[in-house]
Design an enzyme around this catalytic site. Sequence first.
Site, PDB file in Angstrom:
ATOM      1  N   LYS A 170     -29.110  39.389  24.978  1.00 16.23           N
ATOM      2  CA  LYS A 170     -28.906  39.235  23.535  1.00 16.23           C
ATOM      3  C   LYS A 170     -27.607  38.480  23.226  1.00 16.23           C
ATOM      4  O   LYS A 170     -27.576  37.545  22.423  1.00 16.23           O
ATOM      5  CB  LYS A 170     -28.890  40.614  22.878  1.00 16.23           C
TER       6      LYS A 170
ATOM      7  N   ARG B 239     -35.279  16.365  27.451  1.00 16.88           N
ATOM      8  CA  ARG B 239     -34.491  17.567  27.791  1.00 16.88           C
ATOM      9  C   ARG B 239     -33.199  17.668  26.986  1.00 16.88           C
ATOM     10  O   ARG B 239     -32.276  18.371  27.373  1.00 16.88           O
ATOM     11  CB  ARG B 239     -34.188  17.582  29.299  1.00 16.88           C
TER      12      ARG B 239
ATOM     13  N   CYS C 201     -23.499  37.287  13.347  1.00 16.25           N
ATOM     14  CA  CYS C 201     -24.056  37.309  14.711  1.00 16.25           C
ATOM     15  C   CYS C 201     -23.427  36.245  15.593  1.00 16.25           C
ATOM     16  O   CYS C 201     -22.664  36.545  16.500  1.00 16.25           O
ATOM     17  CB  CYS C 201     -25.556  37.093  14.646  1.00 16.25           C
TER      18      CYS C 201
HETATM   19  N1  SAJ Z   1     -25.700  26.371  12.254  1.00 17.98           N
HETATM   20  C1  SAJ Z   1     -25.201  25.089  12.470  1.00 17.98           C
HETATM   21  N2  SAJ Z   1     -25.934  24.217  13.225  1.00 17.98           N
HETATM   22  C2  SAJ Z   1     -27.149  24.558  13.757  1.00 17.98           C
HETATM   23  C3  SAJ Z   1     -27.652  25.851  13.523  1.00 17.98           C
HETATM   24  C4  SAJ Z   1     -26.916  26.749  12.779  1.00 17.98           C
HETATM   25  O1  SAJ Z   1     -24.110  24.743  12.020  1.00 17.98           O
HETATM   26  O2  SAJ Z   1     -27.752  23.697  14.424  1.00 17.98           O
HETATM   27  C5  SAJ Z   1     -24.902  27.357  11.500  1.00 17.98           C
HETATM   28  C6  SAJ Z   1     -25.597  27.898  10.243  1.00 17.98           C
HETATM   29  O3  SAJ Z   1     -25.352  27.087   9.132  1.00 17.98           O
HETATM   30  C7  SAJ Z   1     -24.944  29.271  10.125  1.00 17.98           C
HETATM   31  C8  SAJ Z   1     -24.755  29.693  11.577  1.00 17.98           C
HETATM   32  O4  SAJ Z   1     -24.773  28.491  12.332  1.00 17.98           O
HETATM   33  O5  SAJ Z   1     -23.670  29.189   9.517  1.00 17.98           O
HETATM   34  C9  SAJ Z   1     -25.799  30.668  12.129  1.00 17.98           C
HETATM   35  O6  SAJ Z   1     -27.100  30.443  11.584  1.00 17.98           O
HETATM   36  P1  SAJ Z   1     -28.487  30.608  12.354  1.00 17.98           P
HETATM   37  O7  SAJ Z   1     -29.549  30.421  11.349  1.00 17.98           O
HETATM   38  O8  SAJ Z   1     -28.531  29.710  13.544  1.00 17.98           O
HETATM   39  O9  SAJ Z   1     -28.474  32.090  12.931  1.00 17.98           O
HETATM   40  P2  SAJ Z   1     -28.251  33.573  12.291  1.00 17.98           P
HETATM   41  O10 SAJ Z   1     -26.805  33.939  12.495  1.00 17.98           O
HETATM   42  O11 SAJ Z   1     -28.785  33.704  10.921  1.00 17.98           O
HETATM   43  O12 SAJ Z   1     -29.182  34.462  13.266  1.00 17.98           O
HETATM   44  C10 SAJ Z   1     -28.936  34.476  14.661  1.00 17.98           C
HETATM   45  C11 SAJ Z   1     -30.264  34.189  15.425  1.00 17.98           C
HETATM   46  N3  SAJ Z   1     -29.944  33.926  16.823  1.00 17.98           N
HETATM   47  C12 SAJ Z   1     -30.395  32.811  17.463  1.00 17.98           C
HETATM   48  O13 SAJ Z   1     -31.023  31.934  16.900  1.00 17.98           O
HETATM   49  C13 SAJ Z   1     -30.094  32.713  18.935  1.00 17.98           C
HETATM   50  C14 SAJ Z   1     -31.221  35.372  15.266  1.00 17.98           C
HETATM   51  O14 SAJ Z   1     -32.396  35.163  16.043  1.00 17.98           O
HETATM   52  C15 SAJ Z   1     -30.534  36.673  15.705  1.00 17.98           C
HETATM   53  O15 SAJ Z   1     -31.392  37.794  15.553  1.00 17.98           O
HETATM   54  C16 SAJ Z   1     -29.316  36.874  14.820  1.00 17.98           C
HETATM   55  O16 SAJ Z   1     -28.421  35.749  15.048  1.00 17.98           O
HETATM   56  C17 SAJ Z   1     -28.642  38.182  15.208  1.00 17.98           C
HETATM   57  O17 SAJ Z   1     -28.793  39.137  14.451  1.00 17.98           O
HETATM   58  O18 SAJ Z   1     -28.020  38.257  16.285  1.00 17.98           O
END
Ligand code: SAJ
Length: 421
Positions: free
Chosen positions: A203, A243, A257
Site C-alpha cells: 500500500k 513502456r 495519501c
Molecule cells: N497529481 C498530479 N499529477 C498526476 C496525478 C496526480 O499532480 O499525474 C496530483 C493531484 O492533483 C493531487 C495528488 O496528485 O493533488 C493526488 O491525487 P490522485 O488523484 O493521484 O490520488 P489520491 O490522493 O486522491 O488517491 C490516492 C490513490 N492512490 C494511487 O493512485 C496509487 C488511491 O487509489 C488511494 O486509495 C488513495 O491515494 C489513498 O487513500 O491512499
Amino acid sequence: MKKVCVVGLGYIGLPTASVLASNGFQVLGVDVSTNVVDTVNKGNIHIEEPGLHTVVRAAIGSGNLRASLEPEPSDVFFLSVPTPMNDAKQADMSYVQKATEAVLPHLAKGNLIILESTSPPGTCRDLIRPILDKAGFDVGVDIFLAHCPERVLPGRILKELIENDRVIGGYGEQCAAAAEAIYGSFVEGDIFLTDVTTAEMVKVVENTFRDVNIALANETAVLCENLNINFNDVARLANRHPRVNLHTAGPGVGGHCISVDPWFLIEQFPDDTKLMQRARHRNDGMPAHVVEGVLGLIAGIASPKVAALGLAFKGNVDDMRESPSHTVVKLLQAKGIEVAVHDPYVKKSPIELASIEDCFSGADCVVLLTDHNDYKYLNPVQLAKVVRTAKLFDTRNLLDHGEWRQAGFQVKVLGSGRLAE
Ligand code: SAJ
C-alpha cells in the site's frame, strides 16, 4: 449472518460499513464523534462522495447498519481510522492504537481484526499484535489479524471498493483466509493473499510510486520551461513509447495519501530513501514555483490583484487537505498580494471565497490551480471585459488556450517557457 464492527466512519469506514450492510452483514459503525453517529443513524452522511448517501440511507433503512460511539461484540472488527502525519513528518499511530484498545474488551476467541488504515510497514506485527498478546490472545491461533489496505480513489469510492483488486496480508495463512472470506462476499476484483508486512508495504509503495512519478513530471516540466519548450508536448510524445508513462505536471501533490505515505518509509529508513525524499521535496516545491510564475506575470503592475481558481487538492472534490492550491494562495498573500479565491466545491475554508464574478473583477492575473471541470466552461470573452489585465496562468493545462488567447488573454502554461504560444 456475521456481525461486523467498523471502527472509524470516515471516507473509507462509512462506505465499507454500508457496502457490507447491503451485502447482508449486520454492521455496527463506530465513531468518536457524536455528530457522525447521529448523522449516520438518520441515514445521512457527513462527507461528500458520489452515491454514498443513497447506499447509507438504504443500509440504515434495511436495519443492517447502525452507528454507535462504542463497539460491541462482533465476529469481525474493521479498523478504518486515520493515520495522519505530525509536524515532524512522523506517522501518528495513536488512532490505530486507540481503536485496537477500544475493541479489546469486546473480543472473543475466533474473532477477526482487519486493519484497513494505510500504515507504516510493521504496524500489525509491532503495534497491534503486542496489544493483543498482552490481553492474553494468541494471534493466528485464537484471534485472527489481517491487513487489507484501502485503495479507493476519492470521487470513485463506491465503484472502486467493489471493482478494485485487493491485497490481503494475514498474520499467518489462516488469518488471510478468514479475511478473504469477508472481502470475497462483495469484491468483484481479484484478491491476493500475502503476509501482513508485505501488504503494508504494498500500500505505502503504491502511493510512493505515484509521488516519485509525479515528481519526475514536475522536474521535467521545470526543465522544459528552461529549454523554452512545452512539457505537455514532451509528455504526449514520450508516452507514445510502449513502456513510458510520464505523469501530469502541476502545482504539487496534495491529499492525505500520496503526499503523506512516503514519509512512513522515510521516517523508518532515512538513509535508504534518498530518491523518495528528493521526490517529496520536488513536489512540495511546486507551489513556490507557481508563485514565481505569477510574480513574473504581474511584474511592474501597481497593486496587482490575482484571481485564483480552485482551492481543493484535486479536481471535482471538496477536500482541501495538504492542497498545493491552498499553499500557492497563502504564499501570494504572504507577499502582500491581493488574491481573490474561487472554488465551486469547497464549502468550509480558512480563506474567504469569492464568487466567480468578484474573483475576475479587476484582476491582473488569473491563475488556475485546481482542475475542476467547471472551469472548462468559463467564457473568456466575457471575462476579458471584467479583468484589468488579461493574463492567464494555467498550472493544470486544463483550459482551451487558443480560445483564451483569442479573447485577448496572454497565456502561460506550467511546464512551458513560451508565452502566448
Ligand atoms: N497529481 C498530479 N499529477 C498526476 C496525478 C496526480 O499532480 O499525474 C496530483 C493531484 O492533483 C493531487 C495528488 O496528485 O493533488 C493526488 O491525487 P490522485 O488523484 O493521484 O490520488 P489520491 O490522493 O486522491 O488517491 C490516492 C490513490 N492512490 C494511487 O493512485 C496509487 C488511491 O487509489 C488511494 O486509495 C488513495 O491515494 C489513498 O487513500 O491512499
